[in-house]
Design an enzyme around this catalytic site. Sequence first.
Site, short mmCIF file in Angstrom:
data_model
loop_
_atom_site.label_atom_id
_atom_site.label_comp_id
_atom_site.label_asym_id
_atom_site.label_seq_id
_atom_site.Cartn_x
_atom_site.Cartn_y
_atom_site.Cartn_z
CG ASP A 12 -1.81 -1.23 1.26
OD1 ASP A 12 -2.34 -1.62 0.22
OD2 ASP A 12 -1.89 -1.84 2.35
CB ALA A 38 -2.77 -6.37 -2.62
CG HIS A 40 -1.73 -1.81 -7.73
ND1 HIS A 40 -0.96 -1.61 -6.63
CD2 HIS A 40 -1.05 -2.66 -8.52
CE1 HIS A 40 0.14 -2.33 -6.74
NE2 HIS A 40 0.10 -2.99 -7.88
N GLY A 302 -11.37 -3.07 2.22
CA GLY A 302 -12.00 -2.00 3.01
C GLY A 302 -11.59 -2.02 4.47
N PRO A 304 -9.70 -1.26 7.91
CG PRO A 304 -10.53 -0.69 10.02
CD PRO A 304 -10.68 -1.68 8.91
#
Length: 424
Positions: A12, A38, A40, A302, A304
């Site tokens: 990230d 993951a 992008h 999504g 946190p």
Amino acid sequence: MLTSICGINWGDEGKGKMVDFLSEGYDIVCRYQGGNNAGHTVINERGKFILNLLPSGILRENVVNVLGPGMVIDIKHLTEEMGRLREKGVKITPENLKISDRAVITMPYHVLMDCLEEERLADKKFGSTRRGIAPVYSDKYMKKAFRMGELLHTNLMYARVKDIVEWKNLTVAGGYHHEPISTEETINYLKTYGEPLKDYICDIGLYLNNANKAGKKIMFEAQLGALRDIDFGIYPYTSSSSTIAAYAPIGAGVPNLKLDKSIGIMKAYSSCVGEGPFTAEYFGEAAEKLRAAGGEYGAATGRPRRVGPFDVVASSYGIRCQGADEIVLTKLDILSVYEDIEVCTAYELDGQIIHDFPYPDALNRCKPVFEKVKGWHTDISKCRKKEELPKEALDYIKYIEDVCSCNITYVAVGAERDAVIKLK
Ligand code: GDP
């Protein structure tokens, strides 16, 4: 010309955006590891795109995109991702998307096994993204996986399904007491989502070698970061593939070629998804403030993200693992919320101050040592030239270069494609 773009941290870092930016002038962009675990995020004049499997070069006309042999490909997810992009007007054809015949197929039972195992682990869970990545990589090394090239030889492939399903059911039905997988459904799945991809499948090693001989510029795009590498990351809280630059030529199908340049994407602060040791972590209000400023919620899930200040110890290790010749420092704009910026400059391990990243198990006993650097506390997201950056921002960049012994050539100050400043 062969360039790799890799993450220095826990993922990230903003690699998608930087590949999108830096791929101008490149002919080919190749993903060489990982799967759809993951995301992008790329924002450009055509809109906002979340890419899980497709290389970020897909958003540029004239760039050929490659899914390399080191990848694991969920064919249903790929089909849907291609559909979503086409709806937004992105052209995808066998001319601009090529899939390695040696890439492995992530099957629905891999996703199922990922979920069953996370449920079994309950509060000891690893924080898997439940996309089947660890189970499919395990099957690859067990030599029980299906590869994309088999879709060009379906008679052989479908004959193998029965054996594989029988073996899978030893764990799915036997071990986890779940309803068994069906051979017929597995074959139907491969027919529905695999066969339509036939025209995209080819020998990527041959294609990239010919392209290299013809003088084409090739970019290798990694997913996740150095600290998630299966060998060098915070095992077992890693991904199941090699996220490092040195693996790029292998995962892309060209083990005979050498990289010309390794570009590391490094974030101006730290973020980490899922479980595992994260020494510089902020908690409570400090975490809330940074998470909100940085919009730190996973693109694929999504969730946190855990956040903290820039970590010199972990980042220096990441730079070493990636053999990074150049660094792009991203999300510098987020630090504008601080008057003074905290940096984790060392760890304290059993009463000793250490500067070298330790073996992962020791991380649980490490405490962060924080220092403060003067901030700029003003919006820099509209800056496009080095001269427009406040002195304190330039000082911060120089400070990071010095403490990490690295060469920062670009900084990113916003999510948009043009929010990048060339420093050198
Ligand atoms: P990747 O997995 O490394 O590609 O990173 P992600 O795409 O998951 O996360 C990066 C997020 O930060 C995305 O939402 C990007 O649009 C955004 N982003 C990237 N670079 C910058 C930057 O310099 N500043 C800001 N504010 N956002 C950025």
